[in-house]
Scaffold this active site. Structure first.
Site, PDB file in Angstrom:
ATOM      1  N   LYS A 179     -94.904  25.892 -17.277  1.00  0.00           N
ATOM      2  CA  LYS A 179     -95.500  24.836 -18.088  1.00  0.00           C
ATOM      3  C   LYS A 179     -96.331  25.404 -19.252  1.00  0.00           C
ATOM      4  CE  LYS A 179     -93.425  22.316 -15.207  1.00  0.00           C
ATOM      5  NZ  LYS A 179     -93.787  21.433 -14.129  1.00  0.00           N
TER       6      LYS A 179
HETATM    7  C1  LIG Z   1     -93.501  20.611 -12.859  1.00  0.00           C
HETATM    8  C2  LIG Z   1     -93.379  19.141 -12.788  1.00  0.00           C
HETATM    9  C3  LIG Z   1     -94.012  18.366 -11.805  1.00  0.00           C
HETATM   10  C4  LIG Z   1     -94.720  18.936 -10.631  1.00  0.00           C
HETATM   11  O1  LIG Z   1     -95.568  19.956 -10.872  1.00  0.00           O
HETATM   12  P1  LIG Z   1     -95.871  21.060  -9.739  1.00  0.00           P
HETATM   13  O2  LIG Z   1     -97.132  21.670 -10.264  1.00  0.00           O
HETATM   14  O3  LIG Z   1     -94.735  22.002  -9.695  1.00  0.00           O
HETATM   15  O4  LIG Z   1     -96.093  20.345  -8.461  1.00  0.00           O
HETATM   16  C5  LIG Z   1     -93.923  16.985 -11.885  1.00  0.00           C
HETATM   17  N1  LIG Z   1     -93.228  16.389 -12.868  1.00  0.00           N
HETATM   18  C6  LIG Z   1     -92.580  17.090 -13.813  1.00  0.00           C
HETATM   19  C7  LIG Z   1     -91.838  16.364 -14.885  1.00  0.00           C
HETATM   20  C8  LIG Z   1     -92.613  18.487 -13.788  1.00  0.00           C
HETATM   21  O5  LIG Z   1     -91.935  19.164 -14.696  1.00  0.00           O
END
Ligand SMILES: *Cc1c(COP(=O)(O)O)cnc(C)c1O
Length: 394
Positions: A179
């Site tokens: 991210k």
């Molecule tokens: C990464 C992600 C999540 C969840 O995040 P985590 O930290 O991996 O639990 C939820 N929604 C979207 C669209 C994501 O890309």
């Protein structure tokens, strides 16, 4: 993807030296509380709470908003499976909504999917593409629905000069390795509503009744889970927050450069964006699935066809489609007024778009000149034979 380096490493030393690694192990609140204050100031939001994951943030937001058994929650058919799994963890069921060519929820399909049981919408700002929040908020207010923005894949992006996650009733972010802010694993929830904040905070910390907050918005203690973040995460996040806007600026610059070059091609069309002045995500749309597939094969580096990023396509979410839960009696599909059925072709518009669309990496960690060179090569390679496109892109 955000880099992690020496600055994070140096920020960790004082945390280790203090020995105060737990959320509530530091009387001053520690780096976590300082990060949350900085995050609120930068994002223009009242309350932020760091969590162990983005999934945990989504679940806490749903529970905070009082979403539960019998409720339907609208989620897009193109997202990470966590968006669809979060309502189930809260006892509600996800209802899938088509995306449009902006790769985010199609407002027209949101309206079609609303039933008397619909309680919330989770618009997902997918791979730095922002949702049509004006339309979504208008529909939500008309139908009295809660909006929880899933900004996990668009941390720091803006829609009409508001940060994603701060427009709806609540917003959820992820700080996992893939991210815009990367601390390995982590997440956060934000809101301007003190009562929603108090409920999210209690739910994310089973021990909350022993913490002695003075600002629980008159909410009695309720049961929860443990999604707390540690001070190690807080210290890293403070550094990552400083890296965020410069990284988005590099993406913006490359987006403008690349779209100018790619828009000269008559083989593909640069995909529409809900706020092009703030765009930091690039996709191109082809006339046929084969054209898109061929383009991805020709370029490979930094280019892929969305349909082939299979985990994000609803047809591959088996546990959701087959409605399987850990214990048969804890299955939210048994608690709905109407029978919920999922079929592989229920979001045909989404599949059609994903099959004809390629994502192009903006290469924000590479020199802009290299990125421009790659874009020119993509255009040169285009076989002229494809001719002009006959479909509209918005
Ligand atoms: C990464 C992600 C999540 C969840 O995040 P985590 O930290 O991996 O639990 C939820 N929604 C979207 C669209 C994501 O890309």
């Amino acid at each position: 993807m955000a880099k992690v380096g020496l600055r994070e490493w140096m920020a960790l030393a004082p945390v280790f030296a203090s020995g105060k690694l737990a959320r509530f192990g530091d009387d001053t609140g520690g780096p976590l509380l300082r990060f949350e204050a900085d995050f609120c100031a930068k994002f223009g939001v009242q309350h932020a709470l760091t969590m162990s994951s983005g999934t945990g943030a989504l679940i806490s937001a749903l529970v905070a908003a009082g979403i539960g058994p019998g409720d339907e929650v609208l989620v897009p058919a193109y997202t990470w499976i966590a968006t669809a799994a979060a309502p189930l963890a809260a006892g509600a069921v996800p209802i899938l909504v088509d995306i449009d060519q902006t790769l985010t929820m199609d407002p027209a399909d949101i309206v079609r999917k609303i039933t008397p049981q619909t309680k919330a919408i989770i618009p997902v700002h997918m791979s730095n593409m922002v949702c049509d929040m004006d339309s979504i908020m208008r529909i939500a207010r008309e139908h009295n629905l809660i909006v929880i923005e899933d900004a996990c894949q668009a941390v720091g992006l803006s829609y009409k000069n508001k940060r994603t996650g701060t427009i709806g009733d609540l917003g959820a972010y992820s700080f996992n390795q893939f991210k815009n802010m990367n601390i390995g694993e982590g997440g956060a929830v934000v809101t301007n509503d003190p009562q929603l904040f108090a409920r999210a905070r209690m739910y994310h910390d089973i021990g909350s009744l022993f913490r002695g907050y003075l600002d629980n918005a008159n909410e009695p203690p309720m049961l929860g889970v443990n999604f707390k973040a540690s001070q190690i995460q807080g210290a890293m996040l403070r550094v990552q927050l400083k890296r965020l806007d410069p990284m988005i600026a590099r993406m913006r610059k490359r987006y403008d450069m690349m779209t100018e070059i790619l828009s000269k091609s008559d083989r593909m069309r640069v995909g529409p964006h809900n706020d092009v002045a703030n765009a930091a995500g690039l996709h191109v749309i082809f006339e046929t699935p084969d054209d898109a597939k061929q383009f991805a094969e020709e370029n490979r580096r930094g280019v892929y066809r969305l349909y082939d990023s299979s985990r994000h396509v609803y047809t591959n979410w088996q546990p959701v489609l087959q409605q399987r839960s850990g214990h048969p009696a804890m299955n939210p599909y048994n608690w709905t007024d109407r029978k919920i059925e999922y079929t592989p072709d229920m979001c045909a518009q989404t599949l059609d778009i994903l099959k004809r669309t390629c994502r192009i990496s903006l290469g924000e960690n590479y020199p802009a000149t290299l990125v421009a060179y790659l874009a020119r090569r993509m255009v040169r390679q285009s076989p002229a034979a494809s001719g002009k496109l006959s479909y509209a892109t918005s």
